[in-house]
Design an enzyme around this catalytic site. Structure first.
Site, PDB file in Angstrom:
ATOM      1  N   TYR A 243       0.827  -1.216   0.000  1.00 36.82           N
ATOM      2  CA  TYR A 243       0.000   0.000   0.000  1.00 36.82           C
ATOM      3  C   TYR A 243       0.857   1.259   0.000  1.00 36.82           C
ATOM      4  CZ  TYR A 243      -3.578  -3.278   1.707  1.00 36.82           C
ATOM      5  OH  TYR A 243      -4.444  -4.353   1.860  1.00 36.82           O
TER       6      TYR A 243
ATOM      7  N   HIS B 138       0.221 -11.893   1.268  1.00 30.93           N
ATOM      8  CA  HIS B 138      -0.850 -11.063   0.707  1.00 30.93           C
ATOM      9  C   HIS B 138      -1.691 -11.810  -0.326  1.00 30.93           C
ATOM     10  CE1 HIS B 138      -1.771  -6.518   0.055  1.00 30.93           C
ATOM     11  NE2 HIS B 138      -2.832  -7.228  -0.215  1.00 30.93           N
TER      12      HIS B 138
ATOM     13  N   GLN C   4      -7.555 -13.582   5.083  1.00 34.46           N
ATOM     14  CA  GLN C   4      -8.218 -12.296   4.799  1.00 34.46           C
ATOM     15  C   GLN C   4      -8.678 -12.312   3.335  1.00 34.46           C
ATOM     16  OE1 GLN C   4      -6.690  -7.815   4.123  1.00 34.46           O
ATOM     17  NE2 GLN C   4      -6.365  -8.495   6.212  1.00 34.46           N
TER      18      GLN C   4
HETATM   19  N1  LIG Z   1      -5.895  -8.361   1.393  1.00 32.75           N
HETATM   20  C1  LIG Z   1      -6.290  -7.751   0.297  1.00 32.75           C
HETATM   21  O1  LIG Z   1      -6.032  -8.200  -0.841  1.00 32.75           O
HETATM   22  C2  LIG Z   1      -7.097  -6.510   0.428  1.00 32.75           C
HETATM   23  C3  LIG Z   1      -7.179  -5.863   1.654  1.00 32.75           C
HETATM   24  N2  LIG Z   1      -7.919  -4.692   1.786  1.00 32.75           N
HETATM   25  C4  LIG Z   1      -7.951  -4.030   3.099  1.00 32.75           C
HETATM   26  O2  LIG Z   1      -9.309  -3.741   3.440  1.00 32.75           O
HETATM   27  C5  LIG Z   1      -9.442  -2.337   3.709  1.00 32.75           C
HETATM   28  C6  LIG Z   1     -10.845  -1.881   3.403  1.00 32.75           C
HETATM   29  O3  LIG Z   1     -11.108  -2.148   2.040  1.00 32.75           O
HETATM   30  P1  LIG Z   1     -12.219  -1.245   1.337  1.00 32.75           P
HETATM   31  O4  LIG Z   1     -12.523  -1.842   0.019  1.00 32.75           O
HETATM   32  O5  LIG Z   1     -11.794   0.166   1.397  1.00 32.75           O
HETATM   33  O6  LIG Z   1     -13.444  -1.453   2.362  1.00 32.75           O
HETATM   34  P2  LIG Z   1     -14.951  -0.988   2.343  1.00 32.75           P
HETATM   35  O7  LIG Z   1     -15.806  -1.896   1.548  1.00 32.75           O
HETATM   36  O8  LIG Z   1     -15.284  -0.752   3.754  1.00 32.75           O
HETATM   37  O9  LIG Z   1     -14.956   0.414   1.557  1.00 32.75           O
HETATM   38  C7  LIG Z   1     -14.492   1.571   2.204  1.00 32.75           C
HETATM   39  C8  LIG Z   1     -15.158   2.743   1.489  1.00 32.75           C
HETATM   40  O10 LIG Z   1     -16.556   2.705   1.797  1.00 32.75           O
HETATM   41  C9  LIG Z   1     -17.043   4.014   2.037  1.00 32.75           C
HETATM   42  N3  LIG Z   1     -17.610   3.989   3.378  1.00 32.75           N
HETATM   43  C10 LIG Z   1     -16.961   3.738   4.530  1.00 32.75           C
HETATM   44  N4  LIG Z   1     -17.823   3.757   5.563  1.00 32.75           N
HETATM   45  C11 LIG Z   1     -19.044   4.012   5.026  1.00 32.75           C
HETATM   46  C12 LIG Z   1     -20.356   4.147   5.566  1.00 32.75           C
HETATM   47  N5  LIG Z   1     -20.557   4.010   6.884  1.00 32.75           N
HETATM   48  N6  LIG Z   1     -21.380   4.418   4.728  1.00 32.75           N
HETATM   49  C13 LIG Z   1     -21.159   4.541   3.409  1.00 32.75           C
HETATM   50  N7  LIG Z   1     -19.946   4.416   2.815  1.00 32.75           N
HETATM   51  C14 LIG Z   1     -18.910   4.160   3.629  1.00 32.75           C
HETATM   52  C15 LIG Z   1     -15.871   4.961   1.869  1.00 32.75           C
HETATM   53  O11 LIG Z   1     -15.895   5.465   0.553  1.00 32.75           O
HETATM   54  C16 LIG Z   1     -14.657   4.067   2.013  1.00 32.75           C
HETATM   55  O12 LIG Z   1     -13.582   4.506   1.214  1.00 32.75           O
HETATM   56  C17 LIG Z   1      -8.346  -1.697   2.879  1.00 32.75           C
HETATM   57  O13 LIG Z   1      -8.005  -0.406   3.321  1.00 32.75           O
HETATM   58  C18 LIG Z   1      -7.210  -2.694   3.096  1.00 32.75           C
HETATM   59  O14 LIG Z   1      -6.624  -2.444   4.358  1.00 32.75           O
HETATM   60  C19 LIG Z   1      -8.619  -4.177   0.717  1.00 32.75           C
HETATM   61  C20 LIG Z   1      -8.559  -4.793  -0.526  1.00 32.75           C
HETATM   62  C21 LIG Z   1      -7.800  -5.999  -0.757  1.00 32.75           C
HETATM   63  O1  LIG Z   2      -4.700  -5.239  -0.717  1.00 35.23           O
HETATM   64  C1  LIG Z   2      -5.204  -4.544  -1.624  1.00 35.23           C
HETATM   65  C2  LIG Z   2      -5.509  -5.043  -2.956  1.00 35.23           C
HETATM   66  C3  LIG Z   2      -4.421  -5.133  -3.946  1.00 35.23           C
HETATM   67  C4  LIG Z   2      -4.376  -6.090  -4.878  1.00 35.23           C
HETATM   68  N1  LIG Z   2      -3.297  -5.878  -5.661  1.00 35.23           N
HETATM   69  C5  LIG Z   2      -2.630  -4.783  -5.267  1.00 35.23           C
HETATM   70  C6  LIG Z   2      -1.496  -4.149  -5.761  1.00 35.23           C
HETATM   71  C7  LIG Z   2      -1.068  -3.004  -5.123  1.00 35.23           C
HETATM   72  C8  LIG Z   2      -1.769  -2.502  -4.031  1.00 35.23           C
HETATM   73  C9  LIG Z   2      -2.896  -3.155  -3.554  1.00 35.23           C
HETATM   74  C10 LIG Z   2      -3.327  -4.293  -4.168  1.00 35.23           C
END
Ligand SMILES: NC(=O)C1=CN([C@@H]2O[C@H](COP(=O)(O)OP(=O)(O)OC[C@H]3O[C@@H](n4cnc5c(N)ncnc54)[C@H](O)[C@@H]3O)[C@@H](O)[C@H]2O)C=CC1
Ligand SMILES: O=CCc1c[nH]c2ccccc12
Length: 319
Positions: A86, A141, A197
């Protein structure tokens, strides 16, 4: 005790000691407990530092990211979800220092992605950026790890995380975005992943076929990223069900959905720049969805399929 709205108005003036989780979360009989092999209990919801905040390869400290994390910590969040990819681990480190909250009161997760060929070096770099000497949870990851691409096998990468835990650089170890077949490949390892996760929400109740049930049956804690996709991409079949429940319980849609995630015994990871939303997403006590209400969201959500991440690798399989 300050009521929650008063809290939001004053939260930036909260003393550095701020709130203790016990002050902000009544222990509710229905609340799930996410206990790890180390004995640690993972706080929830986790505050995410990816997605909205991505800055891969940019070492400059983004004050807005720091301020968002400090705000969340001061409101009571005690679990930060980070990742080397990130580009925001530096901001997490600064925010923990600025929050004034003792490091040992915060559960810190980070992950290794691109430099999975040398997990020890990757974790040492993460710890330096985070300004800490151990993380609470370290994750691979993704499972797309090959000798050709990364110079290491999936099995060897996992064994290295076991060694990093034994060395005390992480308290617990796990994986992210792993499917059943990936987990089967480490079945014989000295230790088994404690966490998987994955992308999880009403529109994606299994990132890959059978992964939630399999993970939970094997004793892994399932964490959900993108739990709020039905809010960020409105106009789907769960809207009516969720909105009715929000009215019934006097909560907002985000709280209903995060409560649904918990009712599925899954730990939600969410994020927001807005203190009001941070507080709302954290305020999940005082009500419980009935089994029938959980099922209503299950059924409505199953009518639509949304996948936001890892589509190149997983395509749009509907598990
Ligand atoms: N392991 C992996 O491959 C991944 C991990 N992640 C982790 O998960 C975290 C959260 O992912 P997101 O997709 O951002 O989660 P999420 O589905 O909670 O979306 C967050 C977005 O939802 C909106 N939001 C937040 N609270 C709200 C509410 N109460 N009402 C309406 N809209 C609201 C905002 O725009 C915010 O940016 C990331 O920051 C990261 O740390 C995310 C993607 C991939
Ligand atoms: O964890 C977040 C999702 C993700 C998937 N591929 C990449 C590459 C670079 C940053 C985030 C991510």
């Amino acid at each position: 005790m300050l009521n929650r709205l008063q809290l939001i108005k004053n939260h930036l003036q909260l003393p550095s000691s701020t709130l203790r989780l016990s002050q902000t979360r009544s222990i509710h009989a229905m609340a799930p407990t996410f206990k790890l092999p180390s004995g640690a209990v993972i706080p929830y919801p986790a505050f995410g530092t990816g997605t909205k905040w991505y800055k891969p390869g940019d070492p400059t400290i983004n004050r807005a990211v720091v301020d968002a994390i400090v705000s969340a910590l001061k409101l009571g969040y005690r679990h930060i979800d980070a990742a080397q990819t990130y580009g925001t681990e530096g901001e997490v480190g600064v925010a923990i220092k600025e929050s004034g909250i003792p490091r040992e009161e915060i559960f810190i997760t980070t992950k290794v992605y691109q430099n999975v060929g040398d997990p020890k070096k990757a974790l040492e770099e993460s710890l330096k950026l985070l300004q800490i000497d151990y993380v609470d949870l370290y994750l691979l990851h993704h499972p797309f790890i090959t000798e050709e691409k990364y110079g290491i096998t999936l099995e060897k990468a996992w064994e290295t995380l076991i060694e990093l835990k034994a060395a005390g650089l992480t308290k617990d170890i796990g994986v992210s975005n792993w499917a059943v077949g990936d987990l089967e490949r480490v079945e014989g390892a000295k230790e088994y992943p404690a966490v998987n996760q994955i992308e999880f929400n009403p529109y994606l109740q299994n990132q890959t076929p059978g992964i939630v049930e399999y993970s939970q049956k094997k004793g892994l804690i399932v964490e959900a990223f993108t739990p709020l996709v039905s809010l960020t991409e409105k106009g789907g079949p769960v809207d009516e069900v969720v909105d009715k429940l929000a009215t019934k319980y006097g909560k907002d849609a985000g709280q209903i959905i995060l409560k649904w995630v918990l009712a599925r015994n899954v730990l939600p990871i969410t994020t927001s720049a807005k203190p009001e939303r941070q507080l709302s997403n954290f305020s999940l006590d005082g009500f419980e969805l009935t089994p029938e209400e959980v099922e209503a969201i299950n059924v409505a959500g199953s009518k639509k399929h949304v996948r936001k991440y890892w589509t190149a690798e997983y395509g749009h399989i509907t598990a």
